[in-house]
Design an enzyme around this catalytic site. Structure first.
Site, short mmCIF file in Angstrom:
data_model
loop_
_atom_site.label_atom_id
_atom_site.label_comp_id
_atom_site.label_asym_id
_atom_site.label_seq_id
_atom_site.Cartn_x
_atom_site.Cartn_y
_atom_site.Cartn_z
N ASN A 1 15.60 18.29 13.97
CA ASN A 1 15.74 17.64 12.66
C ASN A 1 14.51 16.77 12.44
O ASN A 1 14.20 15.90 13.25
CB ASN A 1 16.99 16.76 12.60
CG ASN A 1 17.28 16.28 11.18
OD1 ASN A 1 17.59 17.10 10.32
ND2 ASN A 1 17.13 15.00 10.93
N GLU A 2 13.80 17.01 11.37
CA GLU A 2 12.65 16.18 10.99
C GLU A 2 11.80 15.82 12.21
O GLU A 2 11.64 14.65 12.56
CB GLU A 2 13.11 14.92 10.26
CG GLU A 2 13.73 15.22 8.92
CD GLU A 2 13.88 13.98 8.04
OE1 GLU A 2 13.89 12.85 8.58
OE2 GLU A 2 14.00 14.15 6.82
N PHE B 1 25.15 2.61 4.24
CA PHE B 1 24.86 2.37 2.82
C PHE B 1 23.91 3.39 2.22
O PHE B 1 23.28 3.15 1.20
CB PHE B 1 24.38 0.92 2.64
CG PHE B 1 25.45 -0.04 3.05
CD1 PHE B 1 26.63 -0.16 2.30
CD2 PHE B 1 25.34 -0.76 4.23
CE1 PHE B 1 27.66 -0.99 2.71
CE2 PHE B 1 26.37 -1.60 4.64
CZ PHE B 1 27.53 -1.72 3.88
N HIS B 2 23.80 4.54 2.88
CA HIS B 2 23.08 5.68 2.30
C HIS B 2 24.10 6.51 1.55
O HIS B 2 25.17 6.82 2.07
CB HIS B 2 22.45 6.50 3.43
CG HIS B 2 21.50 7.55 2.97
ND1 HIS B 2 21.88 8.65 2.22
CD2 HIS B 2 20.16 7.68 3.15
CE1 HIS B 2 20.82 9.41 1.98
NE2 HIS B 2 19.77 8.84 2.53
N GLU C 1 23.47 4.36 8.60
CA GLU C 1 23.40 4.95 7.27
C GLU C 1 24.66 4.70 6.44
O GLU C 1 24.95 5.43 5.50
CB GLU C 1 23.07 6.44 7.39
CG GLU C 1 21.64 6.59 7.90
CD GLU C 1 21.19 8.00 8.19
OE1 GLU C 1 19.97 8.22 8.15
OE2 GLU C 1 22.04 8.85 8.48
N GLU D 1 17.44 18.37 2.15
CA GLU D 1 18.02 17.03 1.96
C GLU D 1 17.43 16.36 0.74
O GLU D 1 16.21 16.36 0.55
CB GLU D 1 17.70 16.12 3.16
CG GLU D 1 18.32 16.50 4.48
CD GLU D 1 17.95 15.48 5.56
OE1 GLU D 1 17.54 14.36 5.21
OE2 GLU D 1 18.05 15.83 6.74
N TRP E 1 17.09 3.11 3.41
CA TRP E 1 16.01 2.73 4.33
C TRP E 1 14.80 2.09 3.65
O TRP E 1 13.85 1.71 4.33
CB TRP E 1 15.56 3.95 5.14
CG TRP E 1 15.49 5.26 4.41
CD1 TRP E 1 16.45 6.24 4.41
CD2 TRP E 1 14.43 5.75 3.57
NE1 TRP E 1 16.04 7.31 3.64
CE2 TRP E 1 14.80 7.03 3.11
CE3 TRP E 1 13.20 5.23 3.17
CZ2 TRP E 1 14.01 7.81 2.27
CZ3 TRP E 1 12.39 5.99 2.33
CH2 TRP E 1 12.80 7.27 1.89
N ARG F 1 17.92 7.09 17.37
CA ARG F 1 17.86 8.54 17.52
C ARG F 1 16.42 8.97 17.80
O ARG F 1 15.51 8.17 17.73
CB ARG F 1 18.39 9.24 16.26
CG ARG F 1 17.53 9.00 15.02
CD ARG F 1 18.04 9.80 13.81
NE ARG F 1 17.28 9.47 12.62
CZ ARG F 1 17.56 9.94 11.41
NH1 ARG F 1 18.59 10.75 11.22
NH2 ARG F 1 16.81 9.61 10.38
#
Ligand code: GLA
Ligand code: ZN
Length: 744
Positions: free
Chosen positions: A175-176, A381-382, A379, A331, A339, A137
């Site tokens: 975003n960020e 496993f986020h 993500e 968030e 991460w 991304r």
């Protein structure tokens, strides 16, 4: 124990001249009656049945706001110029019907595949000349004409379709910004950099002067010759680096500002973009000016014992960026992130505790990344509020408990935090410090500022974080940690504050370079010298051991074994001259009540007097204008500085004073010094004498007691109603491990 109320007489520091028009509080803008609660919502990853279930689960958890569509560009504009917004409109409508408001993304954070394949020049190029590919991304060049055009067009299309939809309460731009791609070295960026330089310098000779290009034969004959500081044989020009960072920040910011303008032309909704705490690449003081609501993403590591300080630091910073008004946590992870190299889950109770800690530091909303844990992608496993396991999980139980708790905090909305201590933070100084070649390599994350803030936080002192340009009236204590660029405007504000009675603590390296990264001549500290009465004449960094090799060399190396190397030490000893400071150190109960510093020390001279001032103070011969509070005592790496001032204090006409700290004090020494300074400032903790692990913060009349400890804490003198339970507190309260009370 008594709990002092905030002194009502302390005026808020005034708004900086030229700052954006006063902003309204988020709860007014968003129509909130209790703090916002929810998360990133990515329904495009799921089927219709799951969406229907989500609506039910959101109601159960008390969700009232979701951030929608952040990564949905590929669905919204599947082919260039072809929009398919119907499904999004339907989702917004159904959320609205369910009583869930939408923070609608402009969806421009991750361009679709067609942009990369049809316009490969839109992909960014890194400093080594490698073009970054598709498949993760943020793969766009901030100067790309096509990215700029298509992102603005998408924002416009969304605003036209949904800009006045009753379910949309805020815009979430991008975003960020800069999280992965903060700079780009492609030809378009090189052209944009030159245009930016032309605007700043007008002609090449002014740039040559500002950058000092006579060094290493770097003179430019025309602006056309100037390039971004991509890979080069050795050290780049620090002035070029500093301007490159300014340009890169400007370039990203202009993307956000363009979208904000496009949205505002079509929609009355407030705009935000999610910050990342003290993210190094972006000067958020500038970004904040263009936004209606300040929001933050924050991921403290549950494995870090200082994680709660990260919460406090980011919260105080966001409140500063919001000019004292509340902000929104956009968030946090409901459990573990994915991460880090190894990813600790939040401990039981920590989701609610840290959420309340955010509110205590000024947040009027707590959102998570993300609503439903992804089943696929990077993500997987986020954690999510709805984990892979579904409702039968601790994460879900804590998600519901947190939502229910926040629903009870309506009375907190809009309430201000009133701090009487301030800490000055300057992104450009951090850039200049981290791009300077020597005297020591430093990190990118405001290490000195964080350390001073942490000491204040550990001592229970509420602290605002402020930019260099803001007026400082009303503060009793102002800390200026490693503000590397000499800022005449700051010096003026500090002088006025000291004249009004404030204690100002400046810690080096401060005032070392000018705005073009050129050295301040005649002694560092520059325009702060009159305030402090001292100048820094040299830096003395310690390297630590540099690897001497075989210890048996000592037996035979007759020449080198006799050489002293204090520079190879890791610490420096200081002697407290000030009697009150000695007493404070004694009370701290260390085996040796001494002062110590780490790898940084400076040679300081007292202005307008001689170093006899130290002797005079020691001998009690009357008060000098500049008092020497501590000297280097020759232990450790300070051998060559023995007897020279390490901490000084210049008293002014009123009760105020300017303190200078010429070493990176260790944690105990910093705490001891702050105890002394706070006594001079008559500054008290939010609540005195709290048990270990318990933090107190106050918003208006509401007191937050946050027990970060693993054990039960008892606090007395707490009177009011616990908003979380509705129970009366009549003096003595008990907090279970990792829990909080919110008392009004
Ligand atoms: C950032 C991003 C989110 C997500 C989280 C994961 O904050 O904004 O999209 O990737 O990180 O922690
Ligand atoms: Zn580029």
């Amino acid at each position: 124990m008594t709990i002092p109320s905030p002194s009502a007489s302390t005026p808020r520091p005034e708004q900086a001249p030229g700052a954006a028009a006063p902003r309204r509080a988020p709860h007014e803008l968003l129509g909130l009656t209790s703090p916002a609660y929810g998360g990133d919502y990515n329904p495009e990853q799921w089927d219709e049945a799951t969406f229907a279930e989500d609506l039910e689960l959101m109601a159960e958890a008390g969700v009232n706001l979701v951030s929608l569509g952040i990564f949905s560009w590929a669905r919204l504009e599947p082919r260039e110029g072809v929009y398919e917004l119907d499904r999004l409109v339907e989702i917004v409508g159904r959320l609205h019907d369910a009583g869930i408001a939408v923070d609608l993304a402009t969806a421009t954070a991750s361009p679709p595949a067609w942009m990369a394949t049809d316009h490969p020049e839109s992909l960014p190029i890194n400093a080594d000349g490698v073009r970054l590919g598709l498949g993760s991304r943020q793969q766009y060049c901030p100067s790309s004409a096509v990215y700029r055009e298509r992102s603005a067009a998408l924002a416009a299309a969304l605003a036209e379709r949904l800009g006045e939809h009753p379910g949309v309460v805020m815009w979430h731009i991008g975003n960020e910004y800069g999280c992965h791609t903060a700079e780009c070295f492609c030809p378009a960026c090189a052209r944009a950099f030159r245009a930016w330089l032309a605007e700043h310098y007008g002609d090449v000779e002014r740039l040559n002067a500002a950058w000092g290009t006579d060094f290493w034969s770097q003179r430019y004959a025309s602006l056309e010759q100037v390039a971004p500081p991509a890979a080069m044989p050795t050290f780049p020009n620090p002035a070029q680096m500093l301007d490159w960072r300014r340009f890169s920040d400007h370039q990203l910011r202009s993307l956000m500002e363009t979208e904000a303008r496009v949205l505002r032309e079509r929609s009355t909704r407030p705009v935000t973009t999610n910050f990342m705490g003290d993210f190094p690449a972006t000067d958020y003081w500038r970004w904040a000016e263009a936004l209606d609501v300040i929001s933050d993403d924050s991921y403290p590591d549950p494995a870090d014992p200082a994680a709660a300080h990260e919460v406090a630091w980011a919260g105080d910073l966001m409140r500063g960026l919001a000019d004292g008004r509340p902000w929104i946590l956009m968030e946090q992870a409901p459990g573990a992130v994915q991460w880090r190299r190894r990813n600790s889950p939040k401990r039981p109770g920590q989701l609610l505790l840290w959420s309340l800690a955010r509110v205590a530091h000024g947040a009027d909303g707590v959102l998570q990344f993300q609503w439903r844990q992804s089943r696929q992608g990077a993500e997987t496993f986020h954690s999510g509020m709805v984990p892979h396991a579904g409702r039968h999980s601790r994460t879900w139980e804590e998600t519901v408990a947190t939502g229910r708790a926040l629903q009870r905090l309506g009375p907190v909305l809009g309430e201000p935090v009133r701090a009487e201590a301030a800490l000055v933070l300057d992104w450009e100084s951090q850039w200049a410090l981290s791009t300077a070649i020597g005297p020591v390599e430093v990190g990118e994350r405001f290490e000195a500022a964080r350390a001073w803030h942490r000491s204040l936080w550990e001592a229970g002192i509420a602290t605002d974080i402020v930019p260099v340009g803001r007026r400082l009236d009303g503060y009793r204590l102002i800390v200026v940690p490693a503000v590397f660029i000499d800022r005449p405007e700051l010096a003026g504000h500090l002088e006025r504050a000291v004249a009004a009675g404030a204690q100002v603590v400046v810690a080096g390296p401060t005032g070392v370079v000018d705005a073009n990264a050129g050295a301040v001549l005649g002694g560092y500290l520059g325009t702060l010298r009159p305030l402090l009465g001292v100048r820094v004449t040299d830096h003395a960094a310690l390297t630590g051991p540099i690897g001497q090799g075989d210890p048996r060399g000592e037996l035979v190396n007759r020449l080198s074994r006799a050489v002293g190397t204090p520079g190879a030490e890791t610490w420096t000893g200081l002697e407290a001259i000030s009697e009150p400071l000695r007493r404070i150190l004694d009370r701290m109960g260390t085996p040796t009540p001494d002062l110590r510093a780490g790898g940084w020390a400076e040679e300081v001279r007292i202005d307008g007097a001689t170093e006899e001032a130290a002797e005079n103070t020691r001998a009690g011969r009357g008060r000098q204008t500049v008092e020497v509070v501590a000297v280097f005592d020759g232990r450790g790496g300070g051998a060559d500085l023995a007897g020279r001032p390490a901490i000084t204090r210049r008293t002014a006409e009123g009760a105020g004073a300017g303190w200078y700290v010429a070493a990176d004090l260790d944690v105990l020494s910093r705490a001891a010094l702050l105890t002394l300074v706070c006594a001079h400032a008559r500054l008290r903790p939010v609540v005195a004498d709290l048990p270990d692990g318990v933090e107190a913060q106050r918003r208006g009349e509401v007191l937050f007691l946050l027990n970060h400890a693993d054990r039960v804490a008892e606090v007395s003198g707490v009177v009011g109603t616990d908003l979380l339970t509705g129970q009366a507190c009549t003096g003595h309260v008990i907090l279970s491990p990792r829990s909080a009370l919110v008392v009004r």
